[in-house]
Design an enzyme around this catalytic site. Sequence first.
Site, mmCIF file in Angstrom:
data_model
loop_
_atom_site.group_PDB
_atom_site.id
_atom_site.type_symbol
_atom_site.label_atom_id
_atom_site.label_comp_id
_atom_site.label_asym_id
_atom_site.label_seq_id
_atom_site.Cartn_x
_atom_site.Cartn_y
_atom_site.Cartn_z
ATOM 1 N N GLN A 1 13.226 -26.940 7.437
ATOM 2 C CA GLN A 1 13.146 -25.758 6.572
ATOM 3 C C GLN A 1 14.476 -25.366 5.944
ATOM 4 O O GLN A 1 14.523 -24.886 4.814
ATOM 5 C CB GLN A 1 12.571 -24.582 7.357
ATOM 6 C CG GLN A 1 11.084 -24.771 7.616
ATOM 7 C CD GLN A 1 10.462 -23.602 8.346
ATOM 8 O OE1 GLN A 1 11.154 -22.681 8.763
ATOM 9 N NE2 GLN A 1 9.160 -23.635 8.502
ATOM 10 N N GLU B 1 37.089 -23.242 -21.944
ATOM 11 C CA GLU B 1 36.452 -22.383 -22.966
ATOM 12 C C GLU B 1 36.280 -20.946 -22.465
ATOM 13 O O GLU B 1 35.257 -20.295 -22.717
ATOM 14 C CB GLU B 1 35.158 -23.002 -23.475
ATOM 15 C CG GLU B 1 35.473 -24.298 -24.208
ATOM 16 C CD GLU B 1 34.379 -24.836 -25.069
ATOM 17 O OE1 GLU B 1 33.577 -24.059 -25.602
ATOM 18 O OE2 GLU B 1 34.323 -26.074 -25.201
ATOM 19 N N ALA C 1 42.435 -27.097 -30.625
ATOM 20 C CA ALA C 1 43.714 -26.901 -29.936
ATOM 21 C C ALA C 1 44.163 -25.451 -30.027
ATOM 22 O O ALA C 1 44.835 -25.054 -30.973
ATOM 23 C CB ALA C 1 44.762 -27.842 -30.522
ATOM 24 N N GLY D 1 27.448 -36.575 5.377
ATOM 25 C CA GLY D 1 28.646 -37.413 5.225
ATOM 26 C C GLY D 1 28.585 -38.270 3.967
ATOM 27 O O GLY D 1 29.603 -38.518 3.311
ATOM 28 N N ILE E 1 23.573 -31.493 1.411
ATOM 29 C CA ILE E 1 22.282 -32.136 1.736
ATOM 30 C C ILE E 1 22.489 -33.616 2.066
ATOM 31 O O ILE E 1 21.800 -34.177 2.916
ATOM 32 C CB ILE E 1 21.274 -31.934 0.575
ATOM 33 C CG1 ILE E 1 20.841 -30.461 0.539
ATOM 34 C CG2 ILE E 1 20.066 -32.860 0.716
ATOM 35 C CD1 ILE E 1 19.958 -30.081 -0.633
ATOM 36 N N THR F 1 37.657 -18.778 -18.792
ATOM 37 C CA THR F 1 37.295 -18.828 -17.376
ATOM 38 C C THR F 1 36.104 -17.887 -17.113
ATOM 39 O O THR F 1 35.755 -17.056 -17.960
ATOM 40 C CB THR F 1 38.479 -18.369 -16.507
ATOM 41 O OG1 THR F 1 38.766 -17.005 -16.853
ATOM 42 C CG2 THR F 1 39.709 -19.226 -16.724
ATOM 43 N N ARG G 1 30.728 -22.162 -26.342
ATOM 44 C CA ARG G 1 30.609 -21.989 -24.880
ATOM 45 C C ARG G 1 29.266 -22.470 -24.340
ATOM 46 O O ARG G 1 29.219 -23.034 -23.237
ATOM 47 C CB ARG G 1 30.812 -20.513 -24.521
ATOM 48 C CG ARG G 1 32.255 -20.151 -24.470
ATOM 49 C CD ARG G 1 32.522 -18.696 -24.226
ATOM 50 N NE ARG G 1 33.964 -18.517 -24.149
ATOM 51 C CZ ARG G 1 34.614 -17.424 -24.506
ATOM 52 N NH1 ARG G 1 33.958 -16.367 -24.969
ATOM 53 N NH2 ARG G 1 35.908 -17.354 -24.410
HETATM 54 C C1 LIG Z 1 40.220 -30.251 -18.393
HETATM 55 C C2 LIG Z 1 40.583 -29.156 -19.343
HETATM 56 C C3 LIG Z 1 40.210 -29.257 -20.668
HETATM 57 C C4 LIG Z 1 40.560 -28.242 -21.574
HETATM 58 N N1 LIG Z 1 40.238 -28.384 -22.907
HETATM 59 C C5 LIG Z 1 40.756 -27.491 -23.809
HETATM 60 C C6 LIG Z 1 40.612 -27.722 -25.219
HETATM 61 O O1 LIG Z 1 39.986 -28.700 -25.656
HETATM 62 N N2 LIG Z 1 41.180 -26.844 -26.071
HETATM 63 C C7 LIG Z 1 41.880 -25.751 -25.640
HETATM 64 O O2 LIG Z 1 42.374 -25.004 -26.480
HETATM 65 N N3 LIG Z 1 42.009 -25.504 -24.305
HETATM 66 C C8 LIG Z 1 41.482 -26.351 -23.391
HETATM 67 N N4 LIG Z 1 41.645 -26.136 -22.040
HETATM 68 C C9 LIG Z 1 42.363 -24.934 -21.591
HETATM 69 C C10 LIG Z 1 41.458 -23.920 -20.905
HETATM 70 O O3 LIG Z 1 40.613 -23.310 -21.831
HETATM 71 C C11 LIG Z 1 42.381 -22.935 -20.166
HETATM 72 O O4 LIG Z 1 42.978 -23.646 -19.091
HETATM 73 C C12 LIG Z 1 41.624 -21.723 -19.667
HETATM 74 O O5 LIG Z 1 41.220 -20.924 -20.752
HETATM 75 C C13 LIG Z 1 42.461 -20.855 -18.708
HETATM 76 O O6 LIG Z 1 43.740 -20.642 -19.191
HETATM 77 P P1 LIG Z 1 45.007 -20.896 -18.225
HETATM 78 O O7 LIG Z 1 44.844 -22.263 -17.664
HETATM 79 O O8 LIG Z 1 46.226 -20.600 -18.992
HETATM 80 O O9 LIG Z 1 44.833 -19.859 -17.063
HETATM 81 P P2 LIG Z 1 45.368 -18.348 -17.052
HETATM 82 O O10 LIG Z 1 44.995 -17.686 -18.320
HETATM 83 O O11 LIG Z 1 46.792 -18.359 -16.665
HETATM 84 O O12 LIG Z 1 44.498 -17.733 -15.881
HETATM 85 C C14 LIG Z 1 44.794 -17.924 -14.497
HETATM 86 C C15 LIG Z 1 43.764 -17.151 -13.677
HETATM 87 O O13 LIG Z 1 43.849 -15.756 -13.982
HETATM 88 C C16 LIG Z 1 42.596 -15.282 -14.448
HETATM 89 N N5 LIG Z 1 42.831 -14.281 -15.476
HETATM 90 C C17 LIG Z 1 43.590 -14.403 -16.589
HETATM 91 N N6 LIG Z 1 43.560 -13.272 -17.313
HETATM 92 C C18 LIG Z 1 42.737 -12.415 -16.656
HETATM 93 C C19 LIG Z 1 42.281 -11.080 -16.896
HETATM 94 N N7 LIG Z 1 42.645 -10.408 -17.977
HETATM 95 N N8 LIG Z 1 41.454 -10.529 -15.999
HETATM 96 C C20 LIG Z 1 41.052 -11.200 -14.893
HETATM 97 N N9 LIG Z 1 41.445 -12.468 -14.618
HETATM 98 C C21 LIG Z 1 42.279 -13.061 -15.488
HETATM 99 C C22 LIG Z 1 41.878 -16.511 -14.978
HETATM 100 O O14 LIG Z 1 40.474 -16.309 -14.998
HETATM 101 C C23 LIG Z 1 42.330 -17.575 -13.995
HETATM 102 O O15 LIG Z 1 41.552 -17.475 -12.831
HETATM 103 C C24 LIG Z 1 41.267 -27.105 -21.114
HETATM 104 C C25 LIG Z 1 41.618 -27.008 -19.763
HETATM 105 C C26 LIG Z 1 41.307 -28.022 -18.885
HETATM 106 C C27 LIG Z 1 41.748 -27.901 -17.447
#
Ligand SMILES: Cc1cc2nc3c(=O)[nH]c(=O)nc-3n(C[C@H](O)[C@H](O)[C@H](O)COP(=O)(O)OP(=O)(O)OC[C@H]3O[C@@H](n4cnc5c(N)ncnc54)[C@H](O)[C@@H]3O)c2cc1C
Length: 393
Positions: free
Chosen positions: A279, A366, A124, A343, A340, A368, A243
């Site tokens: 192809q 983990e 968390a 529908g 592929i 983005t 990761r």
């Molecule tokens: C189904 C699910 C399961 C998850 N499980 C866990 C879990 O078990 N434990 C846990 O701790 N978290 C968990 N998460 C959280 C997840 O790791 C975060 O949602 C993720 O790291 C992105 O954070 P955010 O949603 O706050 O997006 P933000 O940080 O707000 O980012 C929004 C957008 O901006 C981009 N961005 C942000 N900062 C930058 C930067 N400096 N440069 C360029 N682009 C940037 C991001 O790539 C994204 O596209 C989970 C999320 C989901 C949806």
Amino acid sequence: MPWDPLTEEQREVRELVRTLARERVAPRAAEIDASHEFPWDVVELFRQHGLFGLFFEEEHGGAGTGALLSLVAIEEVSKVCATSGLILAVQELGSLGLKLGGSEEQRARWLPRLASGEVLAAYALTEAGSGSDSAAMRSTARRDGDGWVLDGSKRFITNAGVAGLYTVFAKTDPEAGHAGISAFLVEADVPGFEVARLEPKMGIAGSTTGELVLGGCRVPAGSLLGQEGDGFKLAMRILDRSRPGVAAQALGIAQGATDYALEYARTRETMGKPIASHQLIAAKLADMEVMCEAARGLLYRFGRMVDEGADDAELTKASAMAKLLCGDVAMQVTTEAVQILGGYGYIREYPVERFMRDAKITQIYEGTQEVQRLVIAREMLRETRAFLLAGVT
Ligand SMILES: Cc1cc2nc3c(=O)[nH]c(=O)nc-3n(C[C@H](O)[C@H](O)[C@H](O)COP(=O)(O)OP(=O)(O)OC[C@H]3O[C@@H](n4cnc5c(N)ncnc54)[C@H](O)[C@@H]3O)c2cc1C
């Protein structure tokens, strides 16, 4: 000569996991997706066959078979069901804090129960206002008598409500930035700990994703994981090793989609011949196969690095590269698989639309894909490559 670097023993375990996945998990996958229910029967299957043990050392009741094989197991299960593959990956994610930062006592108490699957784990870190910028978290922990009191909330936590043990990050010194964050082991039944809600999602529908509320959550002194103030470093070390679990999930989804699309293309006929003979479709299949194999190369390389004792610093870039490539491949390949099938690809009767929905999360959690690129570029900038320019005028 086989493409993968697995030993005979590793191949035997892969075969066992593959058989379980095909015979016991695959028939449940569509139902898990449709019901949005956490598949406790799959957890029980993994317990019975010792799959959780693949992530743990023998001294803690695990198989001691190493990182590469654990990635292979996640991949094999995710080929048929990404929710089930995630159960394995998150058991590792939620246990890594203990493995890397736990005291002897903490490890002896928890690791055997995590290795058997008796207890499920969660990690968390994320909060509503802090995902990519995790150091901006607002949850706090303060000393109180011989324990700690945690306040705040965590968002998007996988295994919320099903985990028995959470690794929770909170600020013990809110003024100290990164150095003010500490990690705690929080048991699900401690006072002041609550799972406030679960999120309905696009994919990995059987996995729970929830909000944790820490309202005066009291934990004993022995819950601090590692040293006070070392939590952020621990969180990042955990992600370096976890990761690739997401990468393995992504690769499994991609390979599952490729295999399904291949079989479909062999038998579906248009204009008097199987679509695989057109192809444009053949080229898609070839690209999908190449992408999967290239992604596998990076992922397995990471597994071998860990098994050969690579140090933490070396793992950061390799881990981010594996996650980045496997996640992007999963999204591209599953999108092509839907194409592929035409529908039929778009309707629930066939599994490829589920693969496509499931693939998307591997580009988000983990860290983005944007964050992976930042990590890779940062590590590149630390490297010296000036010799390549020697002699260039
Ligand atoms: C189904 C699910 C399961 C998850 N499980 C866990 C879990 O078990 N434990 C846990 O701790 N978290 C968990 N998460 C959280 C997840 O790791 C975060 O949602 C993720 O790291 C992105 O954070 P955010 O949603 O706050 O997006 P933000 O940080 O707000 O980012 C929004 C957008 O901006 C981009 N961005 C942000 N900062 C930058 C930067 N400096 N440069 C360029 N682009 C940037 C991001 O790539 C994204 O596209 C989970 C999320 C989901 C949806």
